[in-house]
Design an enzyme around this catalytic site. Structure first.
Site, short mmCIF file in Angstrom:
data_model
loop_
_atom_site.label_atom_id
_atom_site.label_comp_id
_atom_site.label_asym_id
_atom_site.label_seq_id
_atom_site.Cartn_x
_atom_site.Cartn_y
_atom_site.Cartn_z
N ASP A 1 -102.87 107.61 78.27
CA ASP A 1 -101.70 108.10 77.59
C ASP A 1 -101.99 108.94 76.39
OD1 ASP A 1 -99.64 107.49 79.53
OD2 ASP A 1 -99.05 105.54 78.39
N LYS B 1 -100.34 114.44 78.67
CA LYS B 1 -100.12 115.98 78.51
C LYS B 1 -101.18 116.68 79.43
CE LYS B 1 -102.45 117.94 75.38
NZ LYS B 1 -103.38 117.78 74.02
N MET C 1 -89.18 104.06 69.95
CA MET C 1 -88.68 105.40 70.59
C MET C 1 -87.38 105.97 69.62
SD MET C 1 -89.78 104.79 74.39
CE MET C 1 -88.83 103.60 74.47
#
Ligand code: SAH
Length: 493
Positions: free
Chosen positions: A35, A57, A171
């Site tokens: 990640d 990504k 988050m």
């Protein structure tokens, strides 16, 4: 037979917070699916031959969808029968890491798996900011909550507002203004202390204090950005007294160290101790070479080692040939310096000769002197060196024999993750001209500042277009000092 998948927690960022089990698997992995939040230092611990797959990504900067990641894991398990597929995730894989979804998919596909828990950011990031998530007399519970859900969704704000424990949101930065407002509406004290901790446990860690009622404006004013956690409750006040992580001279600086892996650790450790994030990118690799003329070993009275690589390669080959250190019984041993001497000691061998000035020339002169007084016979001296060793020793000891026990070759490729880490570095550290030349050949894009050891290295770096800073002396200590001085001097900090 399919391979086994390991869902591994990488911890919050500081590479020292990866578990031993996690490291053990990464060193064996055939594939590593990782990640975005995983630090380059941890990627650097992975088996260098592993296929590295970045699902944080894609080349187009789109994240790989969760359903695709699930499928990829099953696919790799099929592609590597009996292999090790490491799925490396930030923090703990089962704390808002969607590890559960991945494991369910593996069960469906009949793929064997193991969970390697990690240190979750939810409690370790506050710890690095000096905030205990529970504290006698202040908080008897703590609650880890996702702030990702839209505020009108599944969070029970009534219950959260009444809850006396510490609230920790992951988050949640984008939604925090709303979350704070809803909590106040539901009766939570607007003066509740709150902290945002950004990039916790990394060299970029930052803590911003606020209260529930100033949360939203503080995020905007201080530009709080993800990844960050938000922690609320009385325990936050303790952070004012217990914050222990110092702002160091190199905090927030990413440096590329181009030394060979084994030699890099000294300078890496020193730069890290000053707060830097270090990307180790060796420009050369060494390989021990087969030794075929073992029978000749009996003809020599003295073995001279000029590097730790030489020591390691020699003993590796000695053992591989079915022999052991008894072959060296009665022989004298010489070492170029203290580091090589120490390495020999690890193999149970003490040195008879070590020159004072720790150079090849010093060693050659010392041994030549012993030959002239008859203590040694130079035709019975064996030098154990690498393919790039110059002929200083052979010139001083013309009758000696040289065995090339290891080979050094330039690194020909950079993995993508390293290339990316280098692109965002503040500077590169070079310890030799050949390192500069190879770095240029690898075509790594980099900020143009180079720290160099010695004038020769400096000249090469200048030629390659770098802006240079050069150590006063040709020692690692002096180089580290230079780096620290440069960044402490205000305008570069
Ligand atoms: N499984 C992870 C959490 C994944 S969700 C864990 O156990 O830590 C991602 C969120 O974790 C980020 O949005 C942020 O809120 C938090 N996070 C992860 N690493 C962090 C870090 N180093 N500093 C601050 N927050 C972090």
């Amino acid at each position: 037979m399919s391979g086994k998948v390991y869902l591994i927690g990488a911890g919050p960022g500081d590479p020292g917070l990866l578990t031993l089990r996690g490291k053990e698997i990464l060193e064996l992995a055939d594939v590593v699916v990782y990640d975005r939040l995983v630090s380059p230092a941890i990627l650097g611990m992975c088996n260098p031959k592993a296929k590295m797959v970045d699902v944080g990504k894609m080349p187009t900067h789109h994240k790989v969808k969760q359903s695709e990641i699930n499928k990829l894991l099953v696919q790799f398990a099929g592609e590597y029968p009996q292999g090790v597929v490491a799925r490396l995730k930030g923090g703990d894989p089962f704390v808002f890491g969607r590890g559960g979804e991945e494991a369910l998919e593996l069960v469906d596909a009949g793929v064997e798996f193991e969970i390697v828990p990690g240190i979750t950011s939810a409690i370790s990031v506050p710890a690095y900011a000096g905030i205990p998530v529970s504290h006698r007399g202040i908080a008897t519970s703590f609650h880890i909550i996702t702030g990702h859900e839209k505020s009108d969704l599944s969070l029970d704000f009534d219950a959260l507002a009444k809850c006396p424990g510490t609230l920790i949101f992951l988050m949640g930065i984008a939604n925090m203004d709303l979350i704070a407002k809803r909590l106040i509406e539901c009766g939570k004290d607007p003066k509740t202390p709150l902290a945002f901790i950004e990039k916790g446990t990394t060299p970029y860690q930052r803590t911003v204090m606020a209260t529930l009622e100033t949360a939203g404006e503080t995020i905007v004013r201080d530009n709080v950005t993800a990844p960050a956690i938000t922690i609320m409750g009385g325990v936050v006040e303790l952070g004012k007294t217990l914050a222990w992580k110092k702002n160091l001279p190199l905090s927030g600086k990413r440096l590329v160290v181009t030394r060979a892996a084994k030699q890099a650790s000294g300078i890496t450790a020193r730069l890290m101790a000053l707060g830097a994030e270090v990307i180790e990118t060796p420009m050369i690799e060494t390989r021990s070479l087969d030794i075929r003329n073992w029978a000749d070993l009996a003809n020599y009275d003295l073995l001279a080692f000029t590097s730790t690589n030489g020591v390691e390669s020699f003993f590796k080959q000695l053992l591989a040939s079915g022999r052991d250190i008894r072959e060296l019984a009665g022989k004298k041993i010489a070492s170029v310096g203290k580091i090589t001497e120490k390495k020999l000691l690890e193999y149970g061998i003490r040195c008879d000769y070590v020159p004072e000035d720790h150079t090849g020339e010093g060693l050659g002169k010392l041994l030549a002197e012993k030959c002239s007084v008859g203590e040694l016979n130079d035709s019975r001296i064996l030098l154990l060196q690498g393919n790039l060793a110059d002929d200083t020793l052979m010139k001083l000891l013309p009758k000696a024999t040289r065995w090339v026990v290891y080979e050094t070759t330039p690194v020909a490729e950079l993995p993508d993750w390293k290339r990316e880490a280098i692109e965002s570095a503040n500077a590169v550290v070079f310890a030799s001209s050949s390192a500069v030349e190879n770095f240029v050949k690898l075509n790594a894009r980099v900020n143009s500042l180079a720290f160099c050891i010695g004038r020769m290295t400096e000249a090469s770096a200048k030629k390659a277009g770098f802006e240079t800073m050069t150590s006063d002396e040709t020692t690692m200590d002096s180089l580290v000092k230079k780096v620290a001085e440069y960044y402490v001097a205000g305008e570069n900090a």
